[in-house]
Structures are given as C-alpha cells and as structure tokens.
Write an enzyme that holds these catalytic residues in place. Structure first.
Site, short mmCIF file in Angstrom:
data_model
loop_
_atom_site.label_atom_id
_atom_site.label_comp_id
_atom_site.label_asym_id
_atom_site.label_seq_id
_atom_site.Cartn_x
_atom_site.Cartn_y
_atom_site.Cartn_z
N MET A 1 -7.35 9.52 8.80
CA MET A 1 -7.56 10.05 7.44
C MET A 1 -8.78 10.96 7.38
O MET A 1 -9.65 10.82 6.52
CB MET A 1 -7.71 8.91 6.44
CG MET A 1 -6.52 7.95 6.42
SD MET A 1 -4.97 8.71 5.91
CE MET A 1 -5.20 8.77 4.14
N ASP B 1 0.82 -1.21 0.00
CA ASP B 1 0.00 0.00 0.00
C ASP B 1 0.85 1.26 0.00
O ASP B 1 2.05 1.22 0.29
CB ASP B 1 -0.90 0.02 1.24
CG ASP B 1 -2.14 -0.83 1.09
OD1 ASP B 1 -2.40 -1.28 -0.04
OD2 ASP B 1 -2.84 -1.06 2.08
N LYS C 1 -3.51 3.57 -2.47
CA LYS C 1 -4.82 4.21 -2.48
C LYS C 1 -4.68 5.65 -2.02
O LYS C 1 -4.03 5.94 -1.02
CB LYS C 1 -5.79 3.48 -1.55
CG LYS C 1 -6.08 2.04 -1.96
CD LYS C 1 -7.04 1.40 -0.99
CE LYS C 1 -7.30 -0.05 -1.37
NZ LYS C 1 -8.22 -0.70 -0.43
#
Length: 482
Positions: free
Chosen positions: A173, A36, A58
């Site tokens: 996030m 990731d 991502k």
C-alpha cells in the site's frame, strides 16, 4: 456467562480459490462476519443465510470503522455467545493488525483462533509471473509497510539495510509514498536502474501491472494514474516476468463480468469463467427459506418434474423428515435442466429432460415458489421452499461495482432477466447508465428475446448456449467500451 468464539481469518489476496480450507470452514459456520475492503466479497456467499455481515472497510484516507471500534465489536459479538469471523485480506499477521484484535479478545478471556492466509506480497508477484526468490537473482526477501504511524505517514525504515542487504522488497500500500521510497533506496545504495513493478488488485481478473525502474517508475505511475491497492516490488528477479508470466495469458484475462444469477447454489458457469481468468460478479444473491412440505399424495403421481437442482435436495430432505420411503413413490423422474438431471443421477435415479416427458399421466411439479408463477397448463405443484433476493448483499454489490471496471454482462437464461432488472432498481442503480458501455451476452434465443423486451437492443449470442461457446466468444472478440 457464556461467550462465543472468534476466528481471525486471512482471506488471501483476492482469488477466492486461495483461501485456506480452515478459513473457508470458519466462514461456513459463522454467525457474524466482520470483513475488510480487501477480502473478496464473494467469500461471504459461503456464509449461512442468516449470518450478520459487517463491513469494516478501510481506505487510505478514511475508515468505515476505526480499529478501536472493530476491537470493541469483536468483543461485543463474542459476548453475545456468537461464532464470529474477522475476515482480513491477505494474511492477518502481515500488516493486518491481528495482534491488536487478539489482545482485545484476550483481555476479556474470549477464546479465539488465528487462521493464516496467503500474503499478497508473495501471491500478487506470482500472479504477475515473478517469484520473490530465485537462486540466481534473489536469495533474500522483505515485506515492508509503506505507510506507518510516523508523523507525516512516511515509513521510518532502515533504508541502508533494505537497499544493500535485501534482494527483493515488497512494499504494501505504498503508491502515495512511491517517490519517497525510490529516492531513499537510490540514496542508500540501490542502482537507479533496479527493476520495479506495481501490481494492482493482484490475483483478481482486474489485475494490472506497471513496470519501470527506481529512476522512472514515479513518473510512469503519475501518467497512468495508478493507485492502491497495489504491491510495489523492487528487485532484479522482476526480469523473469517476461518469460514466466502466466495469469495474464489466460483467455479471459481483463474481462470483468456481471453474471445474472437465478439460483442459490454456486454457479458452475461463474467458476469456469473465473478459471479462464475473468473477474465475475454474480447478482442478485438469493436465499431460501424452507416451507412445510405435504408428501401425503406424492405416491399418487406417475410423473414428477423437478424444476431446479436445489429442488431435488429439498424433496429428498422432506422425505427423510416426514419418514416417507422413496420406494413408495413409483413416478418417473424428470428434470427442467441438465444440472437438475445431474442432481437426480447423483442420488441414483435415471431421469430425463422435461422435453422428453410424455403427455399422459398425472404430473407433480416440485420446486421453490417460482413454479407457481411459471406453472404449465397442467400438473399439480409442490413448493419446497421460498426464494427471495438477499437484500443484505445490495451494498456489497454496489461496492464491488465501485472497485471494478465491469465491461461485460452475461444473462444465462430468460428467467434471469426480470429479477436482475428488479434487483438493480432495489439497489437504486439506473439500468440505462449501468448497461450503456457493457458488452451484453445472452445464452440462447429465449434469453435474447427477454433482454430485448427489457429494452436492451445490442446484445449478442454465442454460437451455442454452452459454457465453451461463451468462453470462445469472449476470448475471441475483445470488447472495448466506447
């Protein structure tokens, strides 16, 4: 039909020293790694040279691979009888969607293990000087996703329970939803003057923090243009930060360094710079391939010069493979560097530096194929391996540059200069643009000369070509790009 095995591994929050022993062992054995964006790419350097690396990064607004594709890819690679590692930032069980990936593997009866990692919601605050619990300030702690599957992306939470029932809250996030978060916490019972801190790129040398209250943090974030990846921490425990902050006090905190690399082995210089608080990107990444080694005439030489630490291990491995007894070799051993001498010492040999080598006597030079290019005026050569730049790491390097704000370039030796410029060109990176705002450091006069020949005229040298002198230079002279 045989199937492989999948390890769903938490990479930790960023500092590569925070990965678990079990997670690192899985990486070292992997045949395929799906990684990731938030897993530190430096961890990939521990993988075998022939390991397939697949980026699944991502961003909030786009996906390189969607989750369904990742699930399918894990299954497909395992069905090829591969040892597969799924490398995720932080802990895979904390908003890491590990349950979905494990379920997909279970549907195909593919064996798997989940390797926990240190969660960013705990580690990033600690690197900012904040324990998430404390007997006087916080007896409860919650981790909360700040972006979920609701229609407008606003988290559907039990706001009253969070605001009145939890002392410290870590939102993951959530920069885009910060106004919504602050508004709901105040509306449901948190005081407007409750401390808030945002920690961006926690545990990396590029870590940044921004502190305020529920009432004013949104305006501060907008003014500072603060962005994800970041942890939003809310709670009175933040008041401890001023007293116990430690990471940001390291001498090289804020230094984001590119270190020109010449060897395949992990760099001790890079490790030391990281321990002093710097972010270090090593480039280019090298890999070696073995070549057949003829040791028939090795016993005829009076002097053997090892060109690198790696050549020591390769030579002794060749001795074992060819069933040659080291006692049949009567030569005196020499090393091209202090690190090479250390590698020989570790095998029980007292060796001297090349500069101390006498002129008389037959000489054999041992190393990778670069010794053919830099061969001295006399002596024979024995090539133990071929060294090439690992092009699989080019896109990884470019992504690392995009994520970081590099301010320093270090050339550790003259041999590092030409390969670095060549690798930049292969990455399609314009050297003039790359270097225009960097503080360039050269370790020694020969390195300085090589850098000037390459076209860089404003480089600097530490007082001595040592790690300690380099750190003193970097720590004592803050560098600000123009």
């Amino acid at each position: 039909m045989k199937t492989g095995k999948v390890f769903l591994v938490g990479a930790g929050p960023g500092d590569i020293g925070l990965i678990t022993v079990k997670g690192l062992e899985a990486i070292k054995q992997a045949e395929v790694i799906l990684y990731d964006r938030l897993a530190n790419p430096k961890l990939l350097e521990f993988a075998p040279a022939d390991c397939e690396l697949i980026y699944c990064g991502k961003l909030p607004d786009r996906h390189t691979l969607r989750q369904e594709n990742i699930n399918d890819l894990l299954v497909a690679k395992a069905l090829e009888d591969k040892m597969v590692v799924r490398l995720k930032g932080g802990d895979p069980g904390v908003f890491g969607r590990v349950g979905e990936e494990a379920a997909a593997l279970a549907d195909y009866q593919i064996p798997f293990e989940v390797v926990p990692g240190i969660s960013s919601g705990i580690a990033a605050p600690l690197y900012a000087g904040i324990p998430v619990t404390h007997r006087e300030y916080a007896e409860s702690f919650a981790v909360v996703t700040a972006h979920d599957k609701s229609k407008d992306g606003k988290p559907l939470l039990h706001w009253e329970g969070l605001a009145r029932g939890v002392d410290t809250i870590a939102f993951y996030m959530g920069v885009g939803n910060l106004p919504f978060i602050c508004e709901n916490l105040i509306t449901h019972g948190k005081q407007a003057n409750t401390p808030v801190i945002l920690i961006q790129w926690g545990t990396f040398g590029r870590q940044r923090t921004l502190q305020g209250t529920l009432a004013d943090i949104t305006a501060k974030v907008a003014e500072a243009k603060f962005s994800n990846p970041a942890i939003i921490l809310v709670g009175e425990v933040i008041s401890l930060r001023e007293k116990i902050s430690w990471f940001e006090k390291k001498p090289l905190y804020g230094r984001q360094i590119v270190l020109a690399r010449t060897g395949e082995s992990p760099s001790q210089l890079a490790k030391e710079l990281q321990e002093q608080g710097a972010d270090v990107i090593e480039f280019p990444k090298w890999k070696k391939t073995a070549v057949p080694v003829d040791l028939e005439k090795a016993s005829a030489y009076e002097k053997i010069l090892f060109a690198s630490p790696e050549s020591v291990g390769e030579f002794f491995s060749a001795l074992v493979e060819n069933r040659v007894d080291i006692r049949n070799i009567n030569a005196d051993f020499f090393g091209a560097s202090v690190k090479t001498i250390k590698a020989l010492n570790e095998r029980g040999f007292c060796a001297s530096l090349a500069a101390e080598m006498p002129d008389s006597g037959e000489l054999l030079i041992i190393g990778d194929d670069s010794i053919l290019k830099n061969k001295p005026e006399y002596g024979d050569t024995l090539v133990t391996s071929k060294k090439v730049v690992d092009s699989q790491f080019f896109p990884i390097f470019k992504r690392m540059l995009e994520e970081a704000e590099v301010n320093t370039m270090v050339f550790p030796s003259s041999a590092a200069v030409e390969p670095f410029f060549e690798a930049l060109k292969e990455c399609e990176i314009d050297a003039r643009e790359f270097f225009k705002s960097l503080h360039v450091i050269c370790m020694g006069k020969q390195t300085m000369a090589a850098v000037e020949t390459a076209g860089l005229k404003q480089a600097e040298m530490p007082e001595k070509a040592t790690k300690q002198a380099l750190i003193a230079l970097l720590a004592g002279k803050p560098f600000v790009a123009e």
